[in-house]
Design a protein around this motif. Structure first.
Motif, PDB file in Angstrom:
ATOM      1  N   ALA A 100       3.998  12.438  -8.001  1.00 49.47           N
ATOM      2  CA  ALA A 100       3.813  11.136  -7.353  1.00 49.47           C
ATOM      3  C   ALA A 100       4.420  11.124  -5.953  1.00 49.47           C
ATOM      4  CB  ALA A 100       4.444  10.037  -8.200  1.00 49.47           C
ATOM      5  N   GLY A 101       3.664  10.561  -5.008  1.00 52.05           N
ATOM      6  CA  GLY A 101       4.096  10.524  -3.621  1.00 52.05           C
ATOM      7  C   GLY A 101       3.660  11.734  -2.819  1.00 52.05           C
ATOM      8  N   PHE A 102       2.753  12.542  -3.379  1.00 51.09           N
ATOM      9  CA  PHE A 102       2.338  13.768  -2.686  1.00 51.09           C
ATOM     10  C   PHE A 102       1.571  13.481  -1.404  1.00 51.09           C
ATOM     11  CE2 PHE A 102      -1.439  12.766  -5.077  1.00 51.09           C
ATOM     12  CZ  PHE A 102      -2.513  13.358  -4.420  1.00 51.09           C
ATOM     13  N   VAL A 103       0.929  12.296  -1.316  1.00 56.85           N
ATOM     14  CA  VAL A 103       0.237  11.924  -0.082  1.00 56.85           C
ATOM     15  C   VAL A 103       1.258  11.296   0.869  1.00 56.85           C
ATOM     16  CG1 VAL A 103      -1.539  10.459   0.941  1.00 56.85           C
ATOM     17  CG2 VAL A 103      -1.967  11.617  -1.236  1.00 56.85           C
ATOM     18  N   LYS A 104       1.355  11.841   2.058  1.00 56.90           N
ATOM     19  CA  LYS A 104       2.362  11.392   3.019  1.00 56.90           C
ATOM     20  C   LYS A 104       1.789  10.321   3.937  1.00 56.90           C
ATOM     21  CE  LYS A 104       5.628  13.055   6.497  1.00 56.90           C
ATOM     22  NZ  LYS A 104       6.748  12.327   5.858  1.00 56.90           N
ATOM     23  N   VAL A 105       2.492   9.210   4.061  1.00 56.35           N
ATOM     24  CA  VAL A 105       2.130   8.173   5.023  1.00 56.35           C
ATOM     25  C   VAL A 105       2.793   8.525   6.351  1.00 56.35           C
ATOM     26  CG1 VAL A 105       2.265   5.733   5.596  1.00 56.35           C
ATOM     27  CG2 VAL A 105       1.904   6.425   3.223  1.00 56.35           C
ATOM     28  N   LEU A 106       1.997   8.882   7.340  1.00 59.22           N
ATOM     29  CA  LEU A 106       2.537   9.263   8.649  1.00 59.22           C
ATOM     30  C   LEU A 106       2.873   8.039   9.492  1.00 59.22           C
ATOM     31  CD1 LEU A 106       0.196  12.279   9.501  1.00 59.22           C
ATOM     32  CD2 LEU A 106       2.446  12.310   8.411  1.00 59.22           C
ATOM     33  N   ASP A 107       2.036   7.010   9.396  1.00 61.54           N
ATOM     34  CA  ASP A 107       2.298   5.727  10.047  1.00 61.54           C
ATOM     35  C   ASP A 107       1.384   4.688   9.403  1.00 61.54           C
ATOM     36  OD1 ASP A 107      -0.279   5.772  11.427  1.00 61.54           O
ATOM     37  OD2 ASP A 107       0.613   7.134  12.878  1.00 61.54           O
ATOM     38  N   ASP A 110       0.845  -1.201   0.000  1.00 67.02           N
ATOM     39  CA  ASP A 110       0.000   0.000   0.000  1.00 67.02           C
ATOM     40  C   ASP A 110       0.880   1.250   0.000  1.00 67.02           C
ATOM     41  OD1 ASP A 110      -2.250  -1.686   0.297  1.00 67.02           O
ATOM     42  OD2 ASP A 110      -2.031  -1.661   2.472  1.00 67.02           O
ATOM     43  N   ARG A 111       1.914   1.225   0.815  1.00 70.49           N
ATOM     44  CA  ARG A 111       2.832   2.361   0.886  1.00 70.49           C
ATOM     45  C   ARG A 111       3.491   2.611  -0.468  1.00 70.49           C
ATOM     46  NH1 ARG A 111       5.285   3.908   5.945  1.00 70.49           N
ATOM     47  NH2 ARG A 111       4.175   3.061   7.763  1.00 70.49           N
ATOM     48  N   GLN A 112       3.897   1.536  -1.140  1.00 69.38           N
ATOM     49  CA  GLN A 112       4.516   1.668  -2.450  1.00 69.38           C
ATOM     50  C   GLN A 112       3.542   2.270  -3.455  1.00 69.38           C
ATOM     51  OE1 GLN A 112       6.184  -2.116  -3.657  1.00 69.38           O
ATOM     52  NE2 GLN A 112       7.277  -2.378  -1.720  1.00 69.38           N
ATOM     53  N   TRP A 113       2.294   1.822  -3.392  1.00 68.95           N
ATOM     54  CA  TRP A 113       1.284   2.339  -4.319  1.00 68.95           C
ATOM     55  C   TRP A 113       1.050   3.826  -4.092  1.00 68.95           C
ATOM     56  CZ3 TRP A 113      -1.237  -0.496  -8.143  1.00 68.95           C
ATOM     57  CH2 TRP A 113      -2.257   0.187  -8.827  1.00 68.95           C
ATOM     58  N   ILE A 114       0.893   4.221  -2.850  1.00 68.32           N
ATOM     59  CA  ILE A 114       0.650   5.626  -2.518  1.00 68.32           C
ATOM     60  C   ILE A 114       1.839   6.477  -2.951  1.00 68.32           C
ATOM     61  CG2 ILE A 114       0.356   7.235  -0.588  1.00 68.32           C
ATOM     62  CD1 ILE A 114      -1.236   4.936   0.806  1.00 68.32           C
ATOM     63  N   ALA A 115       3.055   5.946  -2.793  1.00 68.25           N
ATOM     64  CA  ALA A 115       4.255   6.680  -3.199  1.00 68.25           C
ATOM     65  C   ALA A 115       4.321   6.854  -4.716  1.00 68.25           C
ATOM     66  CB  ALA A 115       5.499   5.957  -2.698  1.00 68.25           C
ATOM     67  N   ALA A 116       3.695   5.947  -5.467  1.00 66.13           N
ATOM     68  CA  ALA A 116       3.721   6.000  -6.931  1.00 66.13           C
ATOM     69  C   ALA A 116       2.530   6.754  -7.518  1.00 66.13           C
ATOM     70  CB  ALA A 116       3.762   4.584  -7.509  1.00 66.13           C
ATOM     71  N   SER A 117       1.575   7.120  -6.687  1.00 65.99           N
ATOM     72  CA  SER A 117       0.335   7.721  -7.179  1.00 65.99           C
ATOM     73  C   SER A 117       0.423   9.245  -7.203  1.00 65.99           C
ATOM     74  CB  SER A 117      -0.835   7.301  -6.289  1.00 65.99           C
ATOM     75  OG  SER A 117      -2.024   7.965  -6.691  1.00 65.99           O
ATOM     76  N   THR A 126      -1.442   3.636   9.969  1.00 64.25           N
ATOM     77  CA  THR A 126      -2.881   3.893   9.968  1.00 64.25           C
ATOM     78  C   THR A 126      -3.225   5.363   9.732  1.00 64.25           C
ATOM     79  OG1 THR A 126      -2.889   4.111  12.389  1.00 64.25           O
ATOM     80  CG2 THR A 126      -3.398   1.932  11.487  1.00 64.25           C
ATOM     81  N   THR A 127      -2.265   6.153   9.244  1.00 65.40           N
ATOM     82  CA  THR A 127      -2.527   7.586   9.083  1.00 65.40           C
ATOM     83  C   THR A 127      -1.896   8.124   7.805  1.00 65.40           C
ATOM     84  OG1 THR A 127      -2.298   7.739  11.511  1.00 65.40           O
ATOM     85  CG2 THR A 127      -2.582   9.791  10.292  1.00 65.40           C
ATOM     86  N   LEU A 128      -2.706   8.857   7.027  1.00 70.51           N
ATOM     87  CA  LEU A 128      -2.262   9.510   5.806  1.00 70.51           C
ATOM     88  C   LEU A 128      -2.512  11.010   5.909  1.00 70.51           C
ATOM     89  CD1 LEU A 128      -3.999   7.201   3.165  1.00 70.51           C
ATOM     90  CD2 LEU A 128      -1.625   7.054   3.918  1.00 70.51           C
ATOM     91  N   ALA A 129      -1.757  11.782   5.128  1.00 71.48           N
ATOM     92  CA  ALA A 129      -1.989  13.221   5.067  1.00 71.48           C
ATOM     93  C   ALA A 129      -1.941  13.674   3.616  1.00 71.48           C
ATOM     94  CB  ALA A 129      -0.950  13.971   5.882  1.00 71.48           C
ATOM     95  N   VAL A 136      -6.063  11.579   7.420  1.00 73.20           N
ATOM     96  CA  VAL A 136      -7.026  10.486   7.370  1.00 73.20           C
ATOM     97  C   VAL A 136      -6.546   9.335   8.244  1.00 73.20           C
ATOM     98  CG1 VAL A 136      -8.207   8.812   5.894  1.00 73.20           C
ATOM     99  CG2 VAL A 136      -7.709  11.117   5.029  1.00 73.20           C
ATOM    100  N   GLU A 137      -7.382   8.949   9.182  1.00 70.72           N
ATOM    101  CA  GLU A 137      -7.125   7.776  10.018  1.00 70.72           C
ATOM    102  C   GLU A 137      -7.748   6.571   9.325  1.00 70.72           C
ATOM    103  OE1 GLU A 137      -8.808   8.747  13.808  1.00 70.72           O
ATOM    104  OE2 GLU A 137      -7.829  10.709  13.837  1.00 70.72           O
ATOM    105  N   VAL A 138      -6.896   5.648   8.896  1.00 68.07           N
ATOM    106  CA  VAL A 138      -7.332   4.514   8.079  1.00 68.07           C
ATOM    107  C   VAL A 138      -8.195   3.545   8.882  1.00 68.07           C
ATOM    108  CG1 VAL A 138      -6.544   2.537   6.724  1.00 68.07           C
ATOM    109  CG2 VAL A 138      -5.266   4.696   6.655  1.00 68.07           C
ATOM    110  N   GLU A 139      -9.355   3.214   8.309  1.00 68.33           N
ATOM    111  CA  GLU A 139     -10.228   2.191   8.888  1.00 68.33           C
ATOM    112  C   GLU A 139     -10.338   0.973   7.972  1.00 68.33           C
ATOM    113  OE1 GLU A 139     -13.224   4.916  11.607  1.00 68.33           O
ATOM    114  OE2 GLU A 139     -13.822   4.450   9.546  1.00 68.33           O
ATOM    115  N   GLU A 140     -10.295   1.228   6.662  1.00 67.62           N
ATOM    116  CA  GLU A 140     -10.369   0.146   5.676  1.00 67.62           C
ATOM    117  C   GLU A 140      -9.412   0.457   4.535  1.00 67.62           C
ATOM    118  OE1 GLU A 140     -14.957  -1.445   5.817  1.00 67.62           O
ATOM    119  OE2 GLU A 140     -14.518   0.283   4.540  1.00 67.62           O
ATOM    120  N   VAL A 141      -8.693  -0.568   4.072  1.00 70.78           N
ATOM    121  CA  VAL A 141      -7.823  -0.397   2.914  1.00 70.78           C
ATOM    122  C   VAL A 141      -7.825  -1.696   2.119  1.00 70.78           C
ATOM    123  CG1 VAL A 141      -5.800  -0.970   4.339  1.00 70.78           C
ATOM    124  CG2 VAL A 141      -5.482   0.148   2.122  1.00 70.78           C
TER     125      VAL A 141
END
Length: 207
Positions: free
Chosen positions: A67-74, A37-44, A76-79, A145-150
């Protein structure tokens, strides 16, 4: 009034038509981010953010950056950073009333997509804003965004639409952006003025 056909009004009616999902499809939903998931978000470079207000009115807003504009904070958390725009902020107004959001991450050329659902809030600044800087500009704000489903979504919609097949593209099948603006948004401006506005200078003022 247009004949709407036979309306489906129950889960039983719906399931009778579409059937039940396979267990592997039903159970693929996860509650935290995997390395893939992290790899996908980094490529999107593109994400659609869907929200709904307290009154149920919905909004889907496209967000895009390198690509990678969305930051994975941990896990369960995206920004998601917000850049300057038209100031409508329909989705953010919804989040203030109802925190539930749905995200759809797209990687150009890929038919599958990544879906993330969760609860969101807005922040005006954070230590990681500097890492979201593009062309010298920090975000106006960020959607956390606090992840509940992915889960990953299959490619059939993109395959059916042939979205990534240039031979199917016909951008002139509809009016140009200046023509649409003249008819629906800025009737007081001439087409020539709008063509200049949406011309080269439009792309140089993105940030």
């Amino acid at each position: 009034m247009t004949d709407e056909g036979h309306r489906i009004e129950s889960v039983e009616q719906l399931r009778a038509l579409v059937g039940e999902p396979l267990p592997r499809v039903r159970d693929k939903v996860r509650t935290s981010l995997h390395e893939l998931d992290r790899q996908w978000i980094a490529a999107s470079p593109f994400c659609v953010v869907s929200t709904a207000g307290a009154d149920g009115r919905c909004d889907s807003s496209p967000k895009g950056d390198p690509a990678g504009f969305v930051k994975v904070l941990d896990d369960t958390t995206l920004a998601l950073p917000e850049r300057k725009g038209n100031k409508r902020v329909d989705g953010y107004l919804n989040v203030l009333e109802n925190p539930h959001v749905g995200l759809l991450f797209v990687v150009p050329g890929r038919g599958d997509t990544l879906r993330v659902n969760g609860r969101a809030h807005l922040v005006s600044d954070a230590p990681w804003f500097d890492e979201m800087e593009v062309e010298g500009h920090r975000p106006v704000l960020a959607l956390v965004v606090e992840v509940e489903e992915v889960f990953f979504h299959c490619a059939k919609a993109f395959m059916r639409s042939r979205l990534w097949h240039p031979a199917t593209w016909d951008p002139m099948a509809v009016g140009s952006r200046p023509q649409i603006a003249k008819a629906l948004e800025r009737p007081e401006d001439s087409v020539e003025e709008l063509e200049r506005y949406y011309g080269e200078q439009y792309s140089t003022g993105l940030y």
